[in-house]
Design a protein around this motif. Sequence first.
Motif, short mmCIF file in Angstrom:
data_model
loop_
_atom_site.label_atom_id
_atom_site.label_comp_id
_atom_site.label_asym_id
_atom_site.label_seq_id
_atom_site.Cartn_x
_atom_site.Cartn_y
_atom_site.Cartn_z
N LYS A 1 -18.06 -4.20 3.21
CA LYS A 1 -17.25 -4.84 2.17
C LYS A 1 -17.45 -4.16 0.82
CE LYS A 1 -16.60 -9.15 -0.42
NZ LYS A 1 -16.98 -8.51 -1.72
N ALA A 2 -18.72 -3.83 0.52
CA ALA A 2 -19.02 -3.17 -0.75
C ALA A 2 -18.32 -1.81 -0.86
CB ALA A 2 -20.53 -3.00 -0.90
N GLU A 3 -18.03 -1.20 0.28
CA GLU A 3 -17.31 0.07 0.30
C GLU A 3 -15.80 -0.11 0.38
OE1 GLU A 3 -18.87 2.59 3.36
OE2 GLU A 3 -20.81 2.84 2.35
N GLY A 4 -15.35 -1.38 0.40
CA GLY A 4 -13.92 -1.64 0.45
C GLY A 4 -13.31 -1.50 1.82
N ARG A 5 -14.15 -1.50 2.84
CA ARG A 5 -13.65 -1.33 4.21
C ARG A 5 -13.40 -2.68 4.87
NH1 ARG A 5 -16.40 3.05 7.97
NH2 ARG A 5 -14.81 2.06 9.27
N GLY A 6 -12.50 -2.67 5.86
CA GLY A 6 -12.24 -3.87 6.61
C GLY A 6 -10.75 -4.08 6.84
N PHE A 7 -10.44 -5.14 7.54
CA PHE A 7 -9.05 -5.50 7.87
C PHE A 7 -8.48 -6.38 6.76
CE2 PHE A 7 -6.00 -8.45 9.83
CZ PHE A 7 -5.06 -7.53 10.31
N GLY A 8 -7.36 -5.96 6.21
CA GLY A 8 -6.74 -6.71 5.13
C GLY A 8 -5.42 -7.32 5.55
N LEU A 9 -5.41 -8.62 5.74
CA LEU A 9 -4.17 -9.31 6.11
C LEU A 9 -3.29 -9.53 4.89
CD1 LEU A 9 -2.71 -10.58 8.54
CD2 LEU A 9 -3.82 -12.75 7.97
N ILE A 10 -3.92 -9.77 3.73
CA ILE A 10 -3.20 -9.97 2.47
C ILE A 10 -3.66 -8.91 1.49
CG2 ILE A 10 -2.75 -11.57 0.56
CD1 ILE A 10 -3.39 -13.86 2.47
N ASP A 11 -2.75 -8.09 1.01
CA ASP A 11 -3.09 -6.97 0.15
C ASP A 11 -3.04 -7.39 -1.32
OD1 ASP A 11 -3.78 -4.48 -0.73
OD2 ASP A 11 -1.81 -3.57 -0.40
N LEU A 12 -4.10 -8.07 -1.77
CA LEU A 12 -4.23 -8.49 -3.16
C LEU A 12 -5.62 -8.10 -3.66
CD1 LEU A 12 -2.68 -12.07 -3.07
CD2 LEU A 12 -1.66 -10.03 -4.08
N PRO A 13 -5.73 -7.67 -4.91
CA PRO A 13 -7.04 -7.26 -5.43
C PRO A 13 -8.10 -8.35 -5.35
CG PRO A 13 -5.28 -6.57 -6.91
CD PRO A 13 -4.65 -7.47 -5.90
N SER A 14 -7.70 -9.61 -5.42
CA SER A 14 -8.66 -10.71 -5.41
C SER A 14 -9.07 -11.14 -4.01
CB SER A 14 -8.06 -11.92 -6.15
OG SER A 14 -6.87 -12.34 -5.50
N VAL A 15 -8.45 -10.56 -2.98
CA VAL A 15 -8.74 -10.95 -1.61
C VAL A 15 -9.48 -9.81 -0.92
CG1 VAL A 15 -7.78 -11.67 0.60
CG2 VAL A 15 -6.68 -12.39 -1.53
N PRO A 16 -10.76 -9.99 -0.59
CA PRO A 16 -11.50 -8.89 0.04
C PRO A 16 -11.02 -8.63 1.46
CG PRO A 16 -12.82 -10.89 0.05
CD PRO A 16 -11.59 -11.21 -0.76
N LYS A 17 -11.15 -7.40 1.88
CA LYS A 17 -10.90 -7.06 3.27
C LYS A 17 -12.06 -7.60 4.12
CE LYS A 17 -8.24 -2.90 2.28
NZ LYS A 17 -8.15 -1.42 2.43
N ALA A 18 -11.78 -7.84 5.38
CA ALA A 18 -12.78 -8.39 6.29
C ALA A 18 -13.26 -7.31 7.25
CB ALA A 18 -12.19 -9.56 7.08
N PRO A 19 -14.48 -6.80 7.07
CA PRO A 19 -15.00 -5.81 8.02
C PRO A 19 -15.09 -6.40 9.43
CG PRO A 19 -16.30 -5.83 6.01
CD PRO A 19 -15.41 -7.04 5.96
N ILE A 20 -14.74 -5.57 10.41
CA ILE A 20 -14.77 -5.99 11.82
C ILE A 20 -16.01 -5.37 12.45
CG2 ILE A 20 -13.51 -6.13 13.98
CD1 ILE A 20 -12.16 -7.56 11.59
#
Length: 327
Positions: A92-111
């Motif tokens: 998450k700290a590296e900005g990696r993960g699955f993003g269902l909603i592409d908004l700056p305030s919504v973090p991506k969810a690493p799988i």
Amino acid sequence: MMAKPGPRNLITDVEGILVGHAEDSDVRSGTTVILAEKPALAAVAVAGGAPGTRETDLLAAGTLVDSVDAIVLSGGSSFGLAAADGVAACLKAEGRGFGLIDLPSVPKAPIVPAAILYDLANGGNKDWGDTSPYAGLGRKAFAAAAATFEQGRTGAGHGAAAGTHLGGTGSASIVTGDGFTVGALAAVNCYGSVFMPGTDAFWAWPYEIDGEFGGARPPADFTMDAEDWGAAKVNPGLGQNTTIACIATDAALTPGEAQRVARMALSGFSRAIRPVFAPFDGDAVFVLSTGARPLPSPAPGALARIGELAAATLARAIAKGVYSSRQ
């Protein structure tokens, strides 16, 4: 041109795959992270009767997510699943993960699917209060991820036992004449024996390449006794065993094809351990496909090759893990 091990003879011979280990010698346990530098398609097959896993349901065909960021293998039984929390935090700290909603305030969810083995009864200090060490071990293993890594009493296999012998973490690879790479990594904590009864020969000896796990062979007069398992654990406790593994390949697989490779790879366990898939084993194998090389046509025949190579390479990785722990 014959198939041969890659330059490292490790799972990291598959380009884009890194591995990191972390251990706690006081606890006598550890964690291994198989990191995909880019999201990799994944599948899993579980054959043991006492599995402990995380996020394996999402690897079934027809689910929303096909790719993963990392696979975690850990000691610690159910506590060890927390190692994936540490890895997910790093991703998450590296900005990696699955993003269902592409908004700056919504973090991506690493799988980060994970599987664990049982090492709670190995004599280590498990008095950690209300905070287990495994999330921290996951972070350390993530930070250590690299193309080269140690085998033996490292990572998830740090506190493992293979039958009545020391267990450990092992890895191997194979590169085909036409350039496909298959790698395997296993943390070996099995109930069954990896050695043929009364010998130093591994059950996996027919698959050994260039003496990679000692070159021992059964005597010419060796005879098979169906009820003699060799140095298996005499009094297995429920859930106190398990071999967990990961296969990686650069062959481009669909979710269904990766699932087939995972199922074929399970036979690597049975080539290296006897007995295996017991009621008290949690045996599981993940498959990662980086997708770098398209399967040649016809695909079913090519897929069968990849599956068989996965099984044979996994058998070698299991033997290498135990052999390295004895050195």
